[in-house]
Design a protein around this motif. Structure first.
Motif, short mmCIF file in Angstrom:
data_model
loop_
_atom_site.label_atom_id
_atom_site.label_comp_id
_atom_site.label_asym_id
_atom_site.label_seq_id
_atom_site.Cartn_x
_atom_site.Cartn_y
_atom_site.Cartn_z
N TRP A 78 0.47 -1.39 -0.09
CA TRP A 78 -0.17 0.08 0.06
C TRP A 78 0.98 1.28 -0.03
O TRP A 78 0.10 2.08 -0.94
CB TRP A 78 -1.36 0.06 1.15
N SER A 79 1.65 1.18 0.71
CA SER A 79 2.75 2.44 0.71
C SER A 79 3.54 2.41 -0.04
O SER A 79 3.56 4.27 0.02
CB SER A 79 3.59 2.37 1.94
N LYS A 80 4.40 1.70 -1.07
CA LYS A 80 4.71 2.01 -2.68
C LYS A 80 3.77 3.01 -3.33
O LYS A 80 4.16 3.33 -4.27
CB LYS A 80 4.75 0.82 -3.00
N LEU A 81 2.34 2.63 -3.16
CA LEU A 81 1.50 3.76 -4.84
C LEU A 81 1.58 4.99 -4.16
O LEU A 81 1.47 5.75 -3.13
CB LEU A 81 0.34 2.31 -4.10
N SER A 82 0.95 5.21 -5.81
CA SER A 82 0.66 6.78 -6.06
C SER A 82 -0.48 7.09 -5.16
O SER A 82 -1.14 5.77 -4.76
CB SER A 82 0.51 6.32 -7.53
N THR A 83 -0.41 8.31 -5.09
CA THR A 83 -2.22 8.81 -4.24
C THR A 83 -3.39 8.46 -5.00
O THR A 83 -4.37 7.95 -4.45
CB THR A 83 -1.81 10.05 -3.99
N THR A 84 -3.10 8.15 -6.65
CA THR A 84 -4.04 8.51 -7.18
C THR A 84 -4.45 6.71 -7.60
O THR A 84 -5.42 6.57 -7.54
CB THR A 84 -3.26 8.52 -9.13
N ASP A 85 -3.33 5.53 -7.56
CA ASP A 85 -3.98 3.83 -7.63
C ASP A 85 -4.68 4.12 -6.18
O ASP A 85 -5.04 3.38 -5.50
CB ASP A 85 -2.35 3.74 -7.49
N GLN A 86 -3.39 4.97 -5.31
CA GLN A 86 -4.37 4.35 -3.52
C GLN A 86 -6.19 4.70 -3.27
O GLN A 86 -6.73 3.81 -3.40
CB GLN A 86 -3.43 5.03 -2.44
N GLN A 87 -6.55 5.77 -3.99
CA GLN A 87 -7.78 5.75 -4.86
C GLN A 87 -8.82 5.19 -5.13
O GLN A 87 -9.73 5.14 -5.47
CB GLN A 87 -7.31 7.95 -4.92
N GLN A 88 -8.09 5.28 -6.35
CA GLN A 88 -8.86 3.98 -7.16
C GLN A 88 -9.25 2.56 -6.95
O GLN A 88 -10.27 2.26 -6.47
CB GLN A 88 -7.76 3.36 -8.21
N LEU A 89 -8.04 2.23 -5.94
CA LEU A 89 -8.61 0.74 -4.81
C LEU A 89 -9.49 0.74 -3.81
O LEU A 89 -10.66 1.33 -3.83
CB LEU A 89 -7.36 0.46 -4.53
N ALA A 90 -9.60 2.68 -3.12
CA ALA A 90 -10.48 2.55 -1.81
C ALA A 90 -11.78 2.72 -2.66
O ALA A 90 -11.97 2.23 -1.87
CB ALA A 90 -9.88 4.32 -1.56
N GLN A 91 -11.89 3.78 -3.94
CA GLN A 91 -12.87 3.60 -4.51
C GLN A 91 -13.44 2.34 -4.73
O GLN A 91 -14.94 2.35 -4.82
CB GLN A 91 -13.25 4.63 -4.79
N SER A 92 -12.63 1.71 -4.90
CA SER A 92 -13.81 -0.70 -5.84
C SER A 92 -13.36 -1.17 -4.25
O SER A 92 -13.33 -1.90 -5.18
CB SER A 92 -12.31 -0.22 -6.63
N SER A 93 -13.38 -0.31 -3.13
CA SER A 93 -13.56 -1.20 -1.98
C SER A 93 -14.86 -1.76 -1.61
O SER A 93 -15.57 -0.16 -0.97
CB SER A 93 -12.24 -1.14 -1.26
#
Length: 218
Positions: A11-26
């Motif tokens: 998780w900490s290695k992901l970009s902010t954009t990627d983190q947001q994408q996963l968060a929105q799809s969880s």
């Protein structure tokens, strides 16, 4: 964003954009004990993070015999529910809640997109899948090479260590499912162990009376 996502090692290695994408799809799903979480005839569910409770992963023979391959506990992830993300894995499994359970589901589509930009995620999937298959091999070794009394003793010992208690809330039917045997066989062995004062039996409960005697049964 659910806090469970932060428990993913990458998780900490992901970009902010990627983190947001996963968060929105969880999203979070809840199941009662005994409910099915995933079946072989359903579509790829996605990556599962166990927030609380426990599930078991098992296969079902044509005759209806269940063989538990491994279990997934709190704060652990299950990648076999997302096996469509790993091209080299084709594994038909069933997933059942063995306790009331809460899981965080990361949907496949978003996860696949983020994985394409972050190779460490694919490495994590393969590493986790390898660990699960190591559990599967251990299960197969027990079934093929250990006597039923040894398997039951080993199971009870592992449960005692995992729960941190010598009193286990479990039925003979549940033990049979976990070790891939018949309930009648488990009952026969458990009665013998009770006669030898290894355990004490009551409805839905097994109390380990002697750790030394149980260890000798393994």
């Amino acid at each position: 964003m659910h806090e469970g996502l932060k428990k993913l090692p990458f998780w900490s290695k992901l970009s902010t954009t990627d983190q947001q994408q996963l968060a929105q799809s969880s999203h979070v799903e809840r199941y009662k004990k005994g409910e099915m979480i995933h079946r072989t005839d359903t579509e790829c569910k996605g990556l599962l993070v166990v927030l609380s409770g426990q599930m078991r992963i098992y296969i079902l023979s044509e005759e209806g015999r269940e063989v538990t391959l491994f279990r997934v506990h709190q704060n652990e992830t299950c990648v076999l529910s997302a096996s469509c993300l790993i091209d080299s894995i084709a594994f038909d499994v069933m997933m059942e809640a063995t306790e009331d359970i809460e899981v965080l589901v990361v949907q496949t589509c978003a996860f696949f997109q983020v994985m394409g930009q972050n190779p460490e995620i694919e490495l994590y999937l393969y590493k986790t899948a390898t660990e699960h298959f190591s559990d599967v091999m251990w299960t197969m070794q027990q079934i093929l090479f250990m006597r039923i009394d040894q398997r039951i003793a080993q199971f009870l010992w592992d449960e005692m260590v995992q729960k941190g208690s010598t009193t286990l809330s479990i039925t003979h039917d549940e033990i049979a499912k976990y070790i891939g045997s018949a309930r009648e066989v488990v009952t026969k062995v458990m009665k013998y162990m009770a006669q030898e004062e290894v355990v004490a039996l009551s409805r839905g409960r097994v109390e380990i009376l002697s750790k030394e005697k149980l260890k000798k049964c393994m």
